[in-house]
Write a protein that holds these residues in place. Sequence first.
Motif, PDB file in Angstrom:
ATOM      1  N   CYS A 432     -20.935  19.271  38.428  1.00  0.00           N
ATOM      2  CA  CYS A 432     -20.951  20.045  37.149  1.00  0.00           C
ATOM      3  C   CYS A 432     -18.939  20.073  37.210  1.00  0.00           C
ATOM      4  O   CYS A 432     -19.033  20.155  35.304  1.00  0.00           O
ATOM      5  CB  CYS A 432     -20.472  21.381  38.573  1.00  0.00           C
ATOM      6  N   TYR A 433     -18.558  19.314  37.381  1.00  0.00           N
ATOM      7  CA  TYR A 433     -17.002  19.020  37.057  1.00  0.00           C
ATOM      8  C   TYR A 433     -17.549  17.554  35.512  1.00  0.00           C
ATOM      9  O   TYR A 433     -16.550  18.154  34.584  1.00  0.00           O
ATOM     10  CB  TYR A 433     -15.927  18.449  38.495  1.00  0.00           C
ATOM     11  N   ILE A 434     -17.914  17.280  35.542  1.00  0.00           N
ATOM     12  CA  ILE A 434     -18.022  15.967  34.861  1.00  0.00           C
ATOM     13  C   ILE A 434     -19.020  16.661  33.679  1.00  0.00           C
ATOM     14  O   ILE A 434     -18.367  16.382  32.515  1.00  0.00           O
ATOM     15  CB  ILE A 434     -18.783  14.373  35.558  1.00  0.00           C
ATOM     16  N   LEU A 435     -19.692  17.352  33.346  1.00  0.00           N
ATOM     17  CA  LEU A 435     -20.403  18.444  32.672  1.00  0.00           C
ATOM     18  C   LEU A 435     -19.579  19.096  31.964  1.00  0.00           C
ATOM     19  O   LEU A 435     -19.009  19.058  30.892  1.00  0.00           O
ATOM     20  CB  LEU A 435     -21.398  19.681  33.522  1.00  0.00           C
ATOM     21  N   ALA A 436     -18.558  19.620  32.297  1.00  0.00           N
ATOM     22  CA  ALA A 436     -17.114  20.915  32.230  1.00  0.00           C
ATOM     23  C   ALA A 436     -16.410  19.873  31.296  1.00  0.00           C
ATOM     24  O   ALA A 436     -16.333  20.250  30.334  1.00  0.00           O
ATOM     25  CB  ALA A 436     -16.659  21.815  33.303  1.00  0.00           C
ATOM     26  N   LEU A 437     -16.480  18.725  32.026  1.00  0.00           N
ATOM     27  CA  LEU A 437     -15.315  17.562  31.240  1.00  0.00           C
ATOM     28  C   LEU A 437     -15.896  17.099  29.917  1.00  0.00           C
ATOM     29  O   LEU A 437     -15.440  17.105  28.471  1.00  0.00           O
ATOM     30  CB  LEU A 437     -14.495  16.486  32.025  1.00  0.00           C
ATOM     31  N   ASN A 438     -16.856  16.984  29.994  1.00  0.00           N
ATOM     32  CA  ASN A 438     -17.227  16.341  28.791  1.00  0.00           C
ATOM     33  C   ASN A 438     -17.521  17.431  27.555  1.00  0.00           C
ATOM     34  O   ASN A 438     -17.312  17.222  26.632  1.00  0.00           O
ATOM     35  CB  ASN A 438     -18.937  15.553  29.132  1.00  0.00           C
ATOM     36  N   LEU A 439     -18.650  18.618  27.711  1.00  0.00           N
ATOM     37  CA  LEU A 439     -18.756  20.380  26.890  1.00  0.00           C
ATOM     38  C   LEU A 439     -17.253  20.265  26.451  1.00  0.00           C
ATOM     39  O   LEU A 439     -17.134  20.763  25.027  1.00  0.00           O
ATOM     40  CB  LEU A 439     -19.384  21.093  27.717  1.00  0.00           C
ATOM     41  N   ALA A 440     -16.253  19.969  27.199  1.00  0.00           N
ATOM     42  CA  ALA A 440     -14.219  20.345  26.729  1.00  0.00           C
ATOM     43  C   ALA A 440     -14.513  19.562  25.827  1.00  0.00           C
ATOM     44  O   ALA A 440     -13.268  20.235  24.784  1.00  0.00           O
ATOM     45  CB  ALA A 440     -14.063  21.027  27.891  1.00  0.00           C
ATOM     46  N   HIS A 441     -14.353  19.025  26.042  1.00  0.00           N
ATOM     47  CA  HIS A 441     -13.841  17.757  24.854  1.00  0.00           C
ATOM     48  C   HIS A 441     -15.332  16.818  23.548  1.00  0.00           C
ATOM     49  O   HIS A 441     -14.768  16.475  22.707  1.00  0.00           O
ATOM     50  CB  HIS A 441     -13.889  16.337  25.158  1.00  0.00           C
TER      51      HIS A 441
END
Length: 597
Positions: A432-441
């Motif tokens: 969930c964390y890495i998905l969140a970062l990728n979506l934010a960028h």
Amino acid sequence: MSSERVERRLAAVLAADVAGYSRLMGREEEGTLAQLKSLRKTLIDPAMAEYRGRIVKTTGDGMLVEFASAVDAGHWAVEVQRSMADRNTGLPQDQRIEFRIGVHVGDIIIDEDDIFGDAVNIAARLEGIAEPGGICISDDAQRQLRGKLDICFDDLGFQSLKNIAEPMRAWRMRVDKISAAAGSKSVSAAPSQLFALPDKPSIAALPFRNLSGELEQDYFTDGITEDIITALSKWRWFFVIARNSSFSYKGRQVDIRDVGRQLGVHYVLDGSVRRAGSRVRVTAQLVDTTTGTSIWADRYDRDLTDGFVIQDEVAQDVATAIEPAVSKAEIERARRKTPEQMVARDHYFRGMWHFHQFSKEDAQKAIVCFNLAIELDHTLADAYVGIARTLFSTRAYRLSPGRDVNAHKVNAQIASAAKSALALDPSSASACYILALNLAHNDDCETAVKFARRAIELNENFALGYFALAVASNFLGLPREALTAIDRALRLSPNDPQIFAWLAQRASALYLLRRYAEAAETARQSLGQRWFHTACRVLAASYAHLDMIDSARRTLSDLLASEHSEKTIAEVIRPFKREDDRNNYREGLLKAGMPQQ
């Protein structure tokens, strides 16, 4: 004659030295000093904190310590000598570090931070007749220890001690044997059932010891242990022994290595709780059961204003401190293995070592390791997360020179790997964390916030989840929420390998809040850890708003000279959704001299 009143008090005095110190130094000076420094950090000081000792002075090979009671001094001496015996197992005699310890109870004279008197001299002389690895105590100390330590004593009779007028009766504490009264409480060294170690880090938290002497504190002490077990269970990559099995050891004298064999765990958490007035001190240490060595230890002092809040705070602090300690130990263990010895999780941990080097070459090696892990175990969700994190960091931390012409392809690879991890483990906070970062960028900050919050829901102690929430919140125009989130991340993992990026996000939140002096200071802290384009641009813009134009331009020149950064204002402000935030950055960077297009 001086009219000053001499300060005296009754105390337990302990003297210790390293047997054969000159021989050890002659054989390997630097190695011996390094070992002694490590022992001080991992064993001596944590035990000193637990049993309320005060080191009065140290020499190259010894120390003088004051304790409030003989019982505390005895506990410390036994714990140190038993731990040293475990550490020395299998080592040649000429490579062993062995302490000799002497303990006496008597009147001492206090002069500033030093102590003097017959009690000090007697303790030193008793240490002199102790065997390497042994403890020699006076008759006065033995009377206070009888029945209070589960240990045997050997009567050495009356001893003539150097510079002590009268012969004194001395006793040897048998650190290798418990008393007959305690025999029924001890755990057998040959357990009836042995369990193989799981394929992931395995931990048991033993019931913390109540050192307060108050029965009602048992509830508080047990509650801390139970909360730690719950907090550890939220780390999906840990195998955690359930509460009922851990509490079967309550009140029993145990050998940590036996516990490891009986429960089939690689690590055991042990600790104690002591209440003193309105303060409570919790000490904890994590022990590798295969070697008997401590890999982490700490203590926590709190005011007893709200017992339940303290209980929860300490439990979270311990659990979040253990996770990086275990990660480091597992990574080092994997690095020592040959490829033939490695299983899927070993390849994963070796990949994480390469990941944390933050270089292009190591990123490539990390991907190879994670793919090897998947080949051996296609259900290992963490390996897919490792691939996603490595691909993301290669892009976000500008590990590859020049523009990324395959940005869309990399984004798709990151999302695919993270989604594969979630499909294998729907409760993976890391995915969930890495998905969140990728979506934010990639301009989907609203969905990014949802995934970041989901990561935190899955594990409220997950520092990376708060970091992802801070990134998405900054882009969304919610700098106050971002600041709260990043401060929580920093509190949970103050020594994280990505601390430079976390501090850069904190600086960005402060900048968006117009707190330019604080933003500049935090950006400098980030750059002090590692050069990072985000921190550099925040520092340049903050200097400009503070009318430090020369400093702003020098900082900006570093940014523009790097091949790993945005070159125009338009590129910098693109991810920010709020017009006010874009204008704020535009104004600062324009004053610093950055081109608009």
